[in-house]
Enzyme design. Structure first.
Site, PDB file in Angstrom:
ATOM      1  N   ILE A 280       8.878  -1.081   3.688  1.00 28.55           N
ATOM      2  CA  ILE A 280       7.989  -2.231   3.594  1.00 28.55           C
ATOM      3  C   ILE A 280       8.634  -3.278   2.696  1.00 28.55           C
ATOM      4  O   ILE A 280       9.288  -2.955   1.708  1.00 28.55           O
ATOM      5  CB  ILE A 280       6.573  -1.865   3.113  1.00 28.55           C
ATOM      6  N   CYS A 281       8.471  -4.528   3.082  1.00 26.30           N
ATOM      7  CA  CYS A 281       9.060  -5.639   2.337  1.00 26.30           C
ATOM      8  C   CYS A 281       8.444  -5.683   0.940  1.00 26.30           C
ATOM      9  O   CYS A 281       7.229  -5.836   0.785  1.00 26.30           O
ATOM     10  CB  CYS A 281       8.807  -6.950   3.073  1.00 26.30           C
TER      11      CYS A 281
END
Length: 128
Positions: free
Chosen positions: A77-78
């Site tokens: 996930i960013c």
């Protein structure tokens, strides 16, 4: 073929995340390799440990975790998008002085470099 998936929709409220998960299972069932899933923008909500759907609803967050444990698919996930939306791991919670973390096990906070690497090493990147 080697695939990567990018998810930009939240776990609930849009069809993007559930369609991405169904696509991931279809790839694996057909013998393709799914190298990673990158969650970006609203997609980071798929990694929220505190998501608690009703008992008669599909638990999409735990379904992603199951994909990771059963098939070894990396769930990135960013980090920037996650921090803006209140999704943090133990390391970030400590660094920011927050009392706890809420990143679902199996997910990893990553930079956009993880998406760039997937783009370079996979035959296809599919966005949902």
């Amino acid at each position: 073929m080697r695939y990567a998936i990018m998810v930009t929709g939240a776990a609930y409220g849009t069809q993007q995340a559930s369609s991405a998960l169904q696509f991931a299972h279809a790839l694996l069932n057909e013998g393709h390799e799914l190298a990673s899933v990158f969650f970006y923008r609203e997609g980071v909500y798929n990694a929220n440990l505190l998501t608690s759907p009703a008992s008669d609803e599909y638990d999409l967050v735990r379904a992603w975790q199951k994909l990771n444990t059963q098939h070894g698919v990396a769930l990135n996930i960013c980090v920037a998008a996650a921090l803006r939306r209140g999704i943090i791991d133990e390391t970030e919670a400590g660094r920011l002085g927050l009392p706890s973390a809420n990143l679902q096990p199996g997910f990893t906070l990553s930079g956009l470099g993880a998406l760039a690497e997937a783009s370079l090493t996979c035959d296809r990147v599919v966005q949902f």
